[in-house]
Design a protein around this motif. Structure first.
Motif, PDB file in Angstrom:
ATOM      1  N   GLY A 187     -11.092  -6.929 -10.006  1.00  0.00           N
ATOM      2  CA  GLY A 187     -11.166  -5.576 -10.555  1.00  0.00           C
ATOM      3  C   GLY A 187      -9.929  -5.187 -11.339  1.00  0.00           C
ATOM      4  O   GLY A 187      -8.959  -5.954 -11.439  1.00  0.00           O
ATOM      5  N   PRO A 188      -9.932  -3.974 -11.892  1.00  0.00           N
ATOM      6  CA  PRO A 188      -8.805  -3.521 -12.715  1.00  0.00           C
ATOM      7  C   PRO A 188      -7.546  -3.289 -11.881  1.00  0.00           C
ATOM      8  O   PRO A 188      -7.599  -3.236 -10.653  1.00  0.00           O
ATOM      9  CB  PRO A 188      -9.317  -2.211 -13.323  1.00  0.00           C
ATOM     10  N   ASN A 189      -6.401  -3.165 -12.583  1.00  0.00           N
ATOM     11  CA  ASN A 189      -5.141  -2.887 -11.908  1.00  0.00           C
ATOM     12  C   ASN A 189      -5.165  -1.494 -11.283  1.00  0.00           C
ATOM     13  O   ASN A 189      -5.773  -0.559 -11.820  1.00  0.00           O
ATOM     14  CB  ASN A 189      -3.980  -2.985 -12.889  1.00  0.00           C
ATOM     15  N   ILE A 190      -4.482  -1.363 -10.150  1.00  0.00           N
ATOM     16  CA  ILE A 190      -4.424  -0.091  -9.420  1.00  0.00           C
ATOM     17  C   ILE A 190      -3.209   0.699  -9.900  1.00  0.00           C
ATOM     18  O   ILE A 190      -2.083   0.192  -9.847  1.00  0.00           O
ATOM     19  CB  ILE A 190      -4.308  -0.344  -7.908  1.00  0.00           C
ATOM     20  N   PRO A 191      -3.371   1.937 -10.391  1.00  0.00           N
ATOM     21  CA  PRO A 191      -2.220   2.735 -10.816  1.00  0.00           C
ATOM     22  C   PRO A 191      -1.303   3.027  -9.622  1.00  0.00           C
ATOM     23  O   PRO A 191      -1.767   3.238  -8.496  1.00  0.00           O
ATOM     24  CB  PRO A 191      -2.844   4.023 -11.350  1.00  0.00           C
ATOM     25  N   SER A 192       0.013   3.052  -9.872  1.00  0.00           N
ATOM     26  CA  SER A 192       0.971   3.387  -8.819  1.00  0.00           C
ATOM     27  C   SER A 192       1.988   4.385  -9.340  1.00  0.00           C
ATOM     28  O   SER A 192       2.358   4.337 -10.525  1.00  0.00           O
ATOM     29  CB  SER A 192       1.694   2.130  -8.309  1.00  0.00           C
ATOM     30  N   SER A 193       2.408   5.300  -8.489  1.00  0.00           N
ATOM     31  CA  SER A 193       3.447   6.275  -8.813  1.00  0.00           C
ATOM     32  C   SER A 193       4.665   6.002  -7.949  1.00  0.00           C
ATOM     33  O   SER A 193       4.546   5.534  -6.810  1.00  0.00           O
ATOM     34  CB  SER A 193       2.949   7.704  -8.565  1.00  0.00           C
ATOM     35  N   ALA A 194       5.839   6.315  -8.482  1.00  0.00           N
ATOM     36  CA  ALA A 194       7.082   6.067  -7.761  1.00  0.00           C
ATOM     37  C   ALA A 194       7.099   6.823  -6.437  1.00  0.00           C
ATOM     38  O   ALA A 194       6.769   8.006  -6.377  1.00  0.00           O
ATOM     39  CB  ALA A 194       8.270   6.472  -8.625  1.00  0.00           C
ATOM     40  N   GLY A 195       7.468   6.118  -5.388  1.00  0.00           N
ATOM     41  CA  GLY A 195       7.546   6.729  -4.069  1.00  0.00           C
ATOM     42  C   GLY A 195       7.560   5.678  -2.991  1.00  0.00           C
ATOM     43  O   GLY A 195       7.463   4.471  -3.265  1.00  0.00           O
ATOM     44  N   THR A 196       7.708   6.125  -1.757  1.00  0.00           N
ATOM     45  CA  THR A 196       7.688   5.232  -0.601  1.00  0.00           C
ATOM     46  C   THR A 196       6.348   5.379   0.108  1.00  0.00           C
ATOM     47  O   THR A 196       5.909   6.502   0.384  1.00  0.00           O
ATOM     48  CB  THR A 196       8.836   5.555   0.360  1.00  0.00           C
ATOM     49  N   TYR A 197       5.729   4.239   0.412  1.00  0.00           N
ATOM     50  CA  TYR A 197       4.356   4.263   0.905  1.00  0.00           C
ATOM     51  C   TYR A 197       4.171   3.378   2.128  1.00  0.00           C
ATOM     52  O   TYR A 197       4.930   2.433   2.365  1.00  0.00           O
ATOM     53  CB  TYR A 197       3.398   3.747  -0.185  1.00  0.00           C
TER      54      TYR A 197
END
Length: 385
Positions: free
Chosen positions: A358-368
């Motif tokens: 599948g397509p790439n998963i968007p990510s936002s800066a942060g701790t997860y």
């Protein structure tokens, strides 16, 4: 002649007696205003941080108990907000027949503006202040004038408008976690409890496919926050219910068909749940799964090396990372450090239903905290901020 008069008198008294009995048989209920005020039952935060970027997020869910008007009757609840304690210009935030109502950050921002708050450093207006809330209970569903009602005491919430120009705060979503001796966490509410996957299109819908222990004594419930028993979700008389509506703990789900793999789906808004068997026998088994991509390093180097995830000892198809720093970019999940073995992705951030290739998963800066299920490709990126 006298006999006729006597008969007329007897008929007259019979009619009077019949009417008296008929009037006695008509039972009339009179609703009374409850002696005790209705009151909120949920806990509130010490401070609510508001920004335009999170305007569509839920800010708080108000809950209350049903008042007793002395008769069986439908009740309408109105949740009001105000910029001042006197409710000079109250704003109707929600009208419902339920014992709860959620408000959004946008509604708080509207009240904050009415209270003279802003986050513009060029003005002298404060960015922190108090907003006021109350709930009203009215007899019936038509809101007729002079209808008996009861009004809660005023609850005060402190809000702070986040100054513009800084990093955008990550959105806050609801979560559900397993607890119970049919699950990996047992009856410990803070034991790396597995999360359900939140539907990226509907934050009230959750799903999970995985292993459960079975037997007459193997049970589980769902909690909204690790380390806290309330609010909790379960079954009450066969219906999916929350402790906040029941005023007590619901019963558990039971795995009566024996140990195995099942798919659980729940809807917290419509209070719907289903638990069905899942055939895991033909599923692939992987030696390792990692997260990979620009979002793991903030550069293209992130596409050259997997960050391996931990495989659950309870269910080998569940993988997790307890804490990882991600950057603005994209990520995927990959099996055994090899694109040709298997990789999963989707186009939704924070949670989603990944597919092979599948397509790439968007990510936002942060701790997860990151969770992945190789049976379904489903994933959760839970912000730890």
């Amino acid at each position: 002649m006298n006999k006729n008069i006597l008969k007329l008198i007897m008929v007259f008294f019979a009619i009077v007696a019949f009417n008296a009995c008929s009037e006695d048989d008509e039972i009339q209920f009179t609703a009374q205003t409850p002696p005790d005020q209705i009151s909120f039952t949920n806990d509130f935060l010490g401070e609510y941080l508001l920004s335009e970027q999170t305007a569509q997020n839920n800010a708080e869910r108000f809950t209350w108990e049903s008042p007793d008007f002395g008769i069986p009757t439908p009740i309408t609840y109105q949740l009001d907000g105000s910029a001042d304690f006197e409710f000079t210009a109250p704003e109707l935030l929600a009208e419902t027949s339920n014992l709860q109502a959620s408000i959004t950050v946008a509604q708080l921002l509207s009240l904050a503006e009415a209270a003279g708050l802003d986050n513009d450093e060029a003005t002298e207006n404060p960015d922190t202040g108090d907003l006021y809330f109350r709930v009203r209970a009215l007899i019936g569903s038509e809101n007729a004038e002079n209808s008996p009602e009861t009004l809660s005491e005023v609850t005060t919430l402190t809000v702070t408008l986040i100054a513009t120009g800084g990093p955008e705060p990550l959105p806050v979503f609801p979560n559900l976690y397993f607890v119970g001796n049919a699950t990996a966490a047992d009856w410990n509410n803070d034991n790396n409890n597995f999360p359900l996957v939140r539907d990226p299109e509907n934050e009230n819908v959750f799903t999970y496919t995985g292993k459960f222990l079975g037997g007459d004594t193997n049970e589980f419930k769902l909690i909204e926050n690790r380390g806290a028993w309330q609010p909790q979700w379960g079954l009450q008389d066969g219906s999916f219910e929350t402790s906040e509506d029941l005023g007590g703990d619901p019963g558990p789900f039971q795995i009566t068909d024996g140990e195995g793999y099942y798919t659980l789906e729940v809807d917290t808004e419509n209070k719907i749940s289903s638990l069905v068997a899942f055939d895991e026998a033909s599923s692939e088994a992987y030696a390792s799964i990692g997260i990979i991509g620009f979002g793991t390093t903030g550069s293209d180097e992130g596409w050259s090396q997997d960050i391996n995830m931990t495989q659950s000892t309870f269910d080998p198809h569940v993988w997790y990372i307890s804490e990882i720093e991600l950057f603005d970019g994209e990520v995927k999940f990959r099996a055994e450090d090899d694109w040709d073995v298997a990789n999963w992705g989707s186009n939704t951030e924070f949670s989603g239903f990944g597919s092979l290739g599948g397509p790439n998963i968007p990510s936002s800066a942060g701790t997860y905290e990151v969770w992945f299920n190789d049976l379904t490709g489903n994933y959760m990126l839970i912000s730890l901020q």
